[in-house]
Write a protein that holds these residues in place. Structure first.
Motif, PDB file in Angstrom:
ATOM      1  N   SER A  34      24.565 -12.002  70.971  1.00  0.00           N
ATOM      2  CA  SER A  34      25.822 -12.289  72.094  1.00  0.00           C
ATOM      3  C   SER A  34      26.900 -12.536  70.418  1.00  0.00           C
ATOM      4  O   SER A  34      26.527 -13.975  70.021  1.00  0.00           O
ATOM      5  N   GLY A  35      27.683 -12.177  70.341  1.00  0.00           N
ATOM      6  CA  GLY A  35      28.847 -13.374  69.407  1.00  0.00           C
ATOM      7  C   GLY A  35      29.760 -13.438  70.729  1.00  0.00           C
ATOM      8  O   GLY A  35      29.817 -12.882  71.811  1.00  0.00           O
ATOM      9  N   GLU A  36      30.802 -13.798  70.221  1.00  0.00           N
ATOM     10  CA  GLU A  36      32.049 -14.910  70.614  1.00  0.00           C
ATOM     11  C   GLU A  36      33.033 -15.153  69.801  1.00  0.00           C
ATOM     12  O   GLU A  36      33.033 -14.762  68.991  1.00  0.00           O
ATOM     13  N   THR A  37      33.830 -15.070  70.662  1.00  0.00           N
ATOM     14  CA  THR A  37      35.720 -14.955  69.780  1.00  0.00           C
ATOM     15  C   THR A  37      36.273 -16.790  71.420  1.00  0.00           C
ATOM     16  O   THR A  37      35.443 -17.037  71.506  1.00  0.00           O
ATOM     17  N   PHE A  51      32.542 -15.325  66.001  1.00  0.00           N
ATOM     18  CA  PHE A  51      30.988 -15.959  65.959  1.00  0.00           C
ATOM     19  C   PHE A  51      29.878 -14.794  66.251  1.00  0.00           C
ATOM     20  O   PHE A  51      29.880 -15.173  67.586  1.00  0.00           O
ATOM     21  N   VAL A  52      28.467 -15.160  66.110  1.00  0.00           N
ATOM     22  CA  VAL A  52      27.666 -14.898  66.818  1.00  0.00           C
ATOM     23  C   VAL A  52      26.809 -16.230  66.371  1.00  0.00           C
ATOM     24  O   VAL A  52      26.576 -16.594  65.353  1.00  0.00           O
ATOM     25  N   GLN A  53      25.897 -16.438  67.556  1.00  0.00           N
ATOM     26  CA  GLN A  53      25.082 -17.271  67.881  1.00  0.00           C
ATOM     27  C   GLN A  53      23.460 -17.939  66.520  1.00  0.00           C
ATOM     28  O   GLN A  53      23.968 -16.119  66.063  1.00  0.00           O
ATOM     29  N   ASP A  54      22.955 -18.707  66.340  1.00  0.00           N
ATOM     30  CA  ASP A  54      22.019 -18.185  65.960  1.00  0.00           C
ATOM     31  C   ASP A  54      21.136 -17.795  66.224  1.00  0.00           C
ATOM     32  O   ASP A  54      20.551 -17.204  67.472  1.00  0.00           O
ATOM     33  N   ASP A  55      20.152 -17.495  64.819  1.00  0.00           N
ATOM     34  CA  ASP A  55      18.952 -16.382  65.564  1.00  0.00           C
ATOM     35  C   ASP A  55      19.702 -15.470  65.674  1.00  0.00           C
ATOM     36  O   ASP A  55      18.369 -13.869  66.178  1.00  0.00           O
ATOM     37  N   ALA A  56      20.231 -14.246  65.701  1.00  0.00           N
ATOM     38  CA  ALA A  56      20.894 -13.601  65.729  1.00  0.00           C
ATOM     39  C   ALA A  56      20.335 -12.350  64.440  1.00  0.00           C
ATOM     40  O   ALA A  56      19.629 -11.070  64.300  1.00  0.00           O
ATOM     41  N   PHE A  57      20.488 -13.136  62.659  1.00  0.00           N
ATOM     42  CA  PHE A  57      20.051 -12.581  62.089  1.00  0.00           C
ATOM     43  C   PHE A  57      19.451 -13.201  61.178  1.00  0.00           C
ATOM     44  O   PHE A  57      18.945 -14.449  61.494  1.00  0.00           O
ATOM     45  N   VAL A  58      18.815 -12.478  59.998  1.00  0.00           N
ATOM     46  CA  VAL A  58      18.069 -13.157  58.689  1.00  0.00           C
ATOM     47  C   VAL A  58      19.064 -14.025  58.203  1.00  0.00           C
ATOM     48  O   VAL A  58      19.803 -13.690  57.850  1.00  0.00           O
ATOM     49  N   PRO A  59      18.422 -15.554  58.330  1.00  0.00           N
ATOM     50  CA  PRO A  59      19.563 -16.604  57.262  1.00  0.00           C
ATOM     51  C   PRO A  59      19.336 -15.834  55.916  1.00  0.00           C
ATOM     52  O   PRO A  59      18.953 -14.928  55.700  1.00  0.00           O
ATOM     53  N   ALA A  96      22.953 -20.629  57.569  1.00  0.00           N
ATOM     54  CA  ALA A  96      21.001 -20.948  57.331  1.00  0.00           C
ATOM     55  C   ALA A  96      20.128 -20.443  58.436  1.00  0.00           C
ATOM     56  O   ALA A  96      19.883 -20.952  58.995  1.00  0.00           O
ATOM     57  N   GLY A  97      20.770 -20.969  60.048  1.00  0.00           N
ATOM     58  CA  GLY A  97      20.562 -20.601  61.526  1.00  0.00           C
ATOM     59  C   GLY A  97      20.501 -19.123  61.752  1.00  0.00           C
ATOM     60  O   GLY A  97      19.854 -19.364  62.818  1.00  0.00           O
ATOM     61  N   GLY A  98      21.072 -18.111  61.113  1.00  0.00           N
ATOM     62  CA  GLY A  98      20.698 -16.788  61.320  1.00  0.00           C
ATOM     63  C   GLY A  98      21.966 -16.070  61.981  1.00  0.00           C
ATOM     64  O   GLY A  98      21.979 -15.422  62.798  1.00  0.00           O
ATOM     65  N   GLY A  99      23.509 -17.494  62.276  1.00  0.00           N
ATOM     66  CA  GLY A  99      23.726 -16.852  63.219  1.00  0.00           C
ATOM     67  C   GLY A  99      25.593 -16.385  62.085  1.00  0.00           C
ATOM     68  O   GLY A  99      25.135 -16.406  60.988  1.00  0.00           O
ATOM     69  N   THR A 100      26.402 -15.834  62.249  1.00  0.00           N
ATOM     70  CA  THR A 100      27.956 -16.190  61.452  1.00  0.00           C
ATOM     71  C   THR A 100      28.558 -17.555  61.946  1.00  0.00           C
ATOM     72  O   THR A 100      28.670 -18.015  62.841  1.00  0.00           O
ATOM     73  N   ASP A 101      29.823 -17.962  61.176  1.00  0.00           N
ATOM     74  CA  ASP A 101      30.228 -18.838  60.674  1.00  0.00           C
ATOM     75  C   ASP A 101      31.889 -18.319  61.633  1.00  0.00           C
ATOM     76  O   ASP A 101      31.260 -17.002  61.452  1.00  0.00           O
ATOM     77  N   ASN A 102      32.359 -18.446  61.860  1.00  0.00           N
ATOM     78  CA  ASN A 102      33.663 -18.204  62.147  1.00  0.00           C
ATOM     79  C   ASN A 102      34.507 -17.164  61.041  1.00  0.00           C
ATOM     80  O   ASN A 102      34.940 -17.602  60.447  1.00  0.00           O
TER      81      ASN A 102
END
Length: 189
Positions: A34-37, A51-59, A96-102
């Protein structure tokens, strides 16, 4: 003969029970990332972060961000609004965790309603999403005071389990009645 009928009835009851157990197990829900605002309510023209939590995407893979919502300048007919659009906002890189930063997103000055932010990538084409609601001074929560419609999956699961249990009990009673009737007929003969 009467043991054969009892065995057949027991097998039929087991098969009926399995018919209800398989759909319940098959409909098990695995939540997607899930994404969060930073906030759930934003003023028209306001800015928030997504932003999106880690492990959602490939780093380090590219992640596309899009925004879907309603623009007040669009056309409407009665209470049906046709101005819902999707706009590709751009691309960021997964951390690096597979998520997105803000990711900072600014809504248009004529924004209204609810907006969905979606992040997708080549490894996760379904992506992760979040929503924000546009609030005004007269309607700070951004809700329309309309009833929520749709189905509640927890309630449906309860109905399926309850209905299956009732069907099994009814089948058991029918089998027991048939066995008793056959035994009574055998004893009478």
């Amino acid at each position: 003969m009467k043991h054969t009928f009892t065995k057949a009835a027991a097998v039929a009851a087991l098969v009926a029970g399995a018919m209800f157990a398989v759909p319940v197990a098959a409909s098990a829900y695995t939540p997607e990332p899930s994404g969060e605002t930073s906030t759930s309510t934003v003023a028209p023209g306001g800015t928030f972060t997504f932003f999106v939590q880690d492990d959602a995407f490939v780093p380090s893979e590219p992640v596309s961000i899009s925004l879907t919502g309603e623009y007040a300048s669009g056309a409407s007919l009665a209470f049906v609004k046709f101005a819902v659009e999707t706009k590709a906002l751009g691309t960021t890189t997964a951390n690096a965790g597979g998520g997105t930063d803000n990711v900072r997103i600014t809504l248009p000055a004529n924004a209204s309603g609810t907006y969905t932010i979606l992040a997708t990538s080549p490894s996760n084409p379904v992506g992760a999403a979040a929503t924000v609601t546009v609030g005004t001074a007269t309607n700070p929560g951004g809700t329309d005071d309309l009833a929520t419609t749709g189905a509640d999956s927890d309630a449906l699961l309860t109905l399926w389990i309850g209905g299956g249990a009732l069907l099994l009990v009814g089948g058991g009673i029918a089998v027991a009645t048939a066995v008793r009737r056959n035994k009574h007929q055998a004893d009478a003969a």
